[in-house]
Design a protein around this motif. Structure first.
Motif, short mmCIF file in Angstrom:
data_model
loop_
_atom_site.label_atom_id
_atom_site.label_comp_id
_atom_site.label_asym_id
_atom_site.label_seq_id
_atom_site.Cartn_x
_atom_site.Cartn_y
_atom_site.Cartn_z
N TRP A 154 -2.26 69.55 -30.55
CA TRP A 154 -1.68 69.98 -29.27
C TRP A 154 -0.41 69.18 -28.97
O TRP A 154 0.62 69.75 -28.59
N LYS A 161 6.66 77.41 -24.59
CA LYS A 161 6.49 76.36 -23.58
C LYS A 161 5.70 76.84 -22.37
O LYS A 161 4.99 76.05 -21.74
N LYS A 181 2.47 71.21 -22.32
CA LYS A 181 2.24 69.93 -22.98
C LYS A 181 0.96 69.28 -22.45
O LYS A 181 0.59 69.49 -21.28
N VAL A 232 7.67 71.15 -30.60
CA VAL A 232 7.82 72.34 -29.75
C VAL A 232 7.77 73.61 -30.62
O VAL A 232 8.72 74.39 -30.68
N PHE A 237 1.86 77.58 -23.68
CA PHE A 237 1.19 76.39 -24.20
C PHE A 237 1.86 75.14 -23.62
O PHE A 237 2.75 74.56 -24.26
N CYS A 286 2.45 70.08 -31.60
CA CYS A 286 3.01 71.43 -31.51
C CYS A 286 3.73 71.70 -30.21
O CYS A 286 4.53 72.65 -30.13
N THR A 287 3.48 70.91 -29.16
CA THR A 287 4.10 71.18 -27.87
C THR A 287 5.07 70.09 -27.42
O THR A 287 5.97 70.36 -26.61
N THR A 288 4.89 68.88 -27.92
CA THR A 288 5.72 67.76 -27.47
C THR A 288 6.64 67.23 -28.56
O THR A 288 7.84 67.04 -28.34
#
Length: 318
Positions: free
Chosen positions: A90, A102, A107, A98, A105, A93-95
């Motif tokens: 997580w 956004k 952060k 990326v 999903f 892939c988001t922080t």
């Protein structure tokens, strides 16, 4: 004697340390810590994510120290490794990179911070959800178990009821919502009715099957002893059908939890299912993820409690 006990304690501590170091959970935990302590340009320090990681590791260590069986140790390590792996993926892939949308999903750090701030409101909603869930589920147990025992015990009654069971059982309880709203005096009563229908059929059908699965020789032996029907029902049939009843009760609880969200849409303005649905309509996906995490925790606690109760009721099988 003291030397032997001391040596045994040292061996036990060494065994725990060895299992801890070599476990997959420890490897993923170290990777997650390395990722969190590696600064991301423009991002704040992930204090909430680190706190969650530390809490999961603490629970894992406590579990590791209490469990003596290898299967229990492996299971605890696998669960911890999965949780750490999800948090790591997580965050990456988001922080870090990326890779995901956004909006859909968010952060993990803002979500966890929002989870803490929204927790009082979600706990208030949980009370309303539990009132609906417990009411519908307990009514289902109170009606399905006696009726299942009676129908399974009396063959003539079973032959009369079984065709209706095959027709009514597979019908989704959601289709009854318009009639529940029209016929019942309040929206809450309609919500409880939907949960009741969803939980009733799994419990009823499994109770009937449990009575059928009782060994005929056991019933014949009880009749030879000239036991009264009341004694036969509560001392022989009910305990014999208890494993199937517990299975049906577990399935009924699952259906009740699934239907809880649908039930909360009937005139409700609070609740854990309503919380997720309401913010999903406004595309507030941070709060949607917060609600999903909270529901997961609640469901985990409920299922853990029911498993403990089932083990106690069926302790004679162990």
């Amino acid at each position: 004697m003291e030397a032997v006990l001391s040596a045994g304690a040292r061996l036990q501590r060494a065994s725990i340390a060895r299992r801890l170091i070599l476990s997959p959970a420890s490897v993923v935990f170290v990777l997650l810590l390395a990722e969190l302590f590696w600064p991301v340009p423009g991002e704040a320090y992930p204090a909430y994510l680190l706190a969650l990681t530390a809490a999961v590791e603490l629970v894992y260590l406590v579990r590791l120290s209490l469990v003596r069986r290898d299967k229990g140790v492996a299971a605890a390590g696998d669960v911890a490794a999965i949780i750490f792996g999800v948090l790591l993926a997580w965050h990456l892939c988001t922080t870090r990179f990326v890779l995901l949308d956004k909006m859909l999903f968010p952060k993990p750090e803002p979500v966890l911070r929002l989870f803490v701030s929204e927790l009082p409101d979600m706990l208030k909603g949980l009370v309303n959800s539990l009132i609906l869930l417990v009411s519908g589920y307990l009514i289902a147990l109170a009606t399905a178990i006696p009726l299942g025992l009676l129908v399974g015990w009396r063959m003539r009654l079973f032959n009369a009821v079984h065709p209706f069971t095959k027709v009514l059982g597979p019908i989704p309880p959601i289709v009854y919502i318009p009639y529940a709203i029209a016929l019942l005096p309040s929206f809450r009563a309609a919500s409880i009715f939907v949960i009741f229908i969803g939980a009733f059929w799994p419990v009823f059908i499994n109770t009937v099957n449990g009575v059928f699965n009782i060994h005929k020789g056991l019933l014949d032996s009880a009749r030879v002893l000239s036991l009264s029907e009341r004694t036969l029902l509560f001392r022989v049939i009910l305990p014999g059908a208890m494993p199937s009843i517990c299975t049906g009760a577990t399935l009924g609880l699952v259906f009740a939890l699934v239907l809880l969200t649908a039930a909360e849409l009937i005139g409700a303005n609070s609740g854990i299912g309503w919380y997720v649905k309401n913010f999903a309509d406004f595309a507030d996906y941070k709060r949607v993820v917060v609600g999903i995490i909270f529901i997961s925790i609640v469901v985990t606690v409920i299922t853990w409690g029911t498993e403990r109760l089932e083990r106690r009721l069926l302790r004679w099988r162990n």
